[in-house]
Design an enzyme around this catalytic site. Structure first.
Site, PDB file in Angstrom:
ATOM      1  N   ALA A   1       3.869  33.221   5.979  1.00 42.18           N
ATOM      2  CA  ALA A   1       5.117  33.791   5.474  1.00 42.18           C
ATOM      3  C   ALA A   1       6.247  33.777   6.508  1.00 42.18           C
ATOM      4  O   ALA A   1       7.414  33.614   6.163  1.00 42.18           O
ATOM      5  CB  ALA A   1       4.873  35.223   5.011  1.00 42.18           C
TER       6      ALA A   1
ATOM      7  N   HIS B   1      -1.464  27.969  -1.764  1.00 44.90           N
ATOM      8  CA  HIS B   1      -1.236  28.917  -2.857  1.00 44.90           C
ATOM      9  C   HIS B   1      -0.359  28.351  -3.973  1.00 44.90           C
ATOM     10  O   HIS B   1       0.163  29.093  -4.791  1.00 44.90           O
ATOM     11  CB  HIS B   1      -0.649  30.221  -2.302  1.00 44.90           C
ATOM     12  CG  HIS B   1      -1.603  30.941  -1.388  1.00 44.90           C
ATOM     13  ND1 HIS B   1      -1.211  31.871  -0.463  1.00 44.90           N
ATOM     14  CD2 HIS B   1      -2.947  30.853  -1.255  1.00 44.90           C
ATOM     15  CE1 HIS B   1      -2.265  32.329   0.209  1.00 44.90           C
ATOM     16  NE2 HIS B   1      -3.330  31.708  -0.259  1.00 44.90           N
TER      17      HIS B   1
ATOM     18  N   CYS C   1      -0.456  21.470 -23.474  1.00 39.49           N
ATOM     19  CA  CYS C   1      -0.401  20.001 -23.386  1.00 39.49           C
ATOM     20  C   CYS C   1      -0.209  19.506 -21.955  1.00 39.49           C
ATOM     21  O   CYS C   1      -0.136  18.306 -21.717  1.00 39.49           O
ATOM     22  CB  CYS C   1       0.703  19.455 -24.284  1.00 39.49           C
ATOM     23  SG  CYS C   1       2.369  19.753 -23.654  1.00 39.49           S
TER      24      CYS C   1
ATOM     25  N   GLN D   1       0.887  28.538   3.351  1.00 39.57           N
ATOM     26  CA  GLN D   1       0.507  29.591   2.413  1.00 39.57           C
ATOM     27  C   GLN D   1       1.702  29.963   1.536  1.00 39.57           C
ATOM     28  O   GLN D   1       1.575  30.795   0.650  1.00 39.57           O
ATOM     29  CB  GLN D   1       0.043  30.832   3.186  1.00 39.57           C
ATOM     30  CG  GLN D   1      -1.205  30.577   4.015  1.00 39.57           C
ATOM     31  CD  GLN D   1      -1.545  31.759   4.900  1.00 39.57           C
ATOM     32  OE1 GLN D   1      -0.912  32.017   5.922  1.00 39.57           O
ATOM     33  NE2 GLN D   1      -2.542  32.506   4.505  1.00 39.57           N
TER      34      GLN D   1
HETATM   35 ZN   LIG Z   1       3.116  21.788 -24.313  1.00 40.01          ZN
END
Ligand SMILES: [Zn+2]
Length: 238
Positions: free
Chosen positions: A24, A121, A132, A103
């Site tokens: 971070a 992450h 989809c 991260q």
């Molecule tokens: Zn979709």
């Protein structure tokens, strides 16, 4: 401090297989708050604790509340890369840096121009329809009303690792591989308290482990060089 930065400069100059592992602290200098700091997200007041909101169960059970929080607090689009991101791009272009492992989920390394970035992450920049699998960019998500939906009607989910979710195997394998092959590992802006950061650096077999962090970490004793300084001040001089 200057002496230590000189040593780091020398290590960087001598290495052609550097891996950078960042937490971070890399992004805070771009203005992005550290979730775990005392002023961070986790210490602000919400109807639910942020750890709960940012969990897999909460996403599915309270999708609307998840997105209200997410759009309010996780919008990284207004932030720009800082000197650390930019120096890493230079090192990659010179062929010295082989990978950035991060991260952070803000996509700032890519925005700066880094090519090989393993995002442990995930990233707010990638979002997929759960029905989809169609891709949607971050603008679409953060500019949507309510729960962002796909053209097929499906809910769109950010490609961010939520609490209760496992890390992406390919990303993890690539991170382990690059760390185990590196001869200089620079770990920066992380206190190394959060999984998998602490475990990953154990794969390092190279010559020099460098830790750069404002505060001391439990891993300082393992490092060949420890620099307790802001990242910007260090990378500005490399
Ligand atoms: Zn979709």
């Amino acid at each position: 401090m200057e002496d230590k930065i000189e040593i780091l400069k020398k290590l960087v100059a001598e290495s052609n297989n550097i891996v950078f592992f960042g937490g971070a602290g890399v992004s805070t200098e771009s203005g992005i708050p550290d979730f775990r700091s005392k002023d961070g997200l986790y210490n602000q007041k919400y109807d639910y604790p942020p750890e709960e909101i940012l969990s897999h169960t909460f996403f599915w059970n309270n999708t609307e509340a998840f997105y209200k929080f997410y759009k309010d607090k996780m919008n990284c689009l207004k932030y720009e890369p800082n000197i650390t991101h930019k120096k890493l791009v230079e090192l990659e272009e010179k062929g010295k840096l082989k990978a950035v492992i991060t991260q952070n989920i803000d996509g700032l390394h890519q925005k700066a121009g880094s090519k090989i970035v393993f995002e442990l992450h995930g990233s707010v920049l990638r979002n997929y329809c759960v029905e989809c699998n169609k891709f949607y960019n971050a603008d679409y998500i953060f500019n949507s009303n309510g729960v962002p939906k796909c053209s097929c009607g499906g809910i769109i989910k950010p490609d961010v690792v939520l609490y209760e979710e496992g890390l992406n195997h390919e990303t993890l394998n690539n991170s382990v591989k690059s760390i185990s092959e590196a001869d200089l590992l620079i770990v920066a802006g992380t206190s190394l308290t959060v999984y998998p950061a602490s475990g990953l650096i154990n794969y390092f077999k190279g010559e020099n482990l460098v830790l750069i962090n404002r505060d001391k970490t439990d891993y300082d004793y393992k490092a060949d060089l420890v620099i307790n300084e802001s990242l910007g001040n260090v990378f500005n001089k490399i």
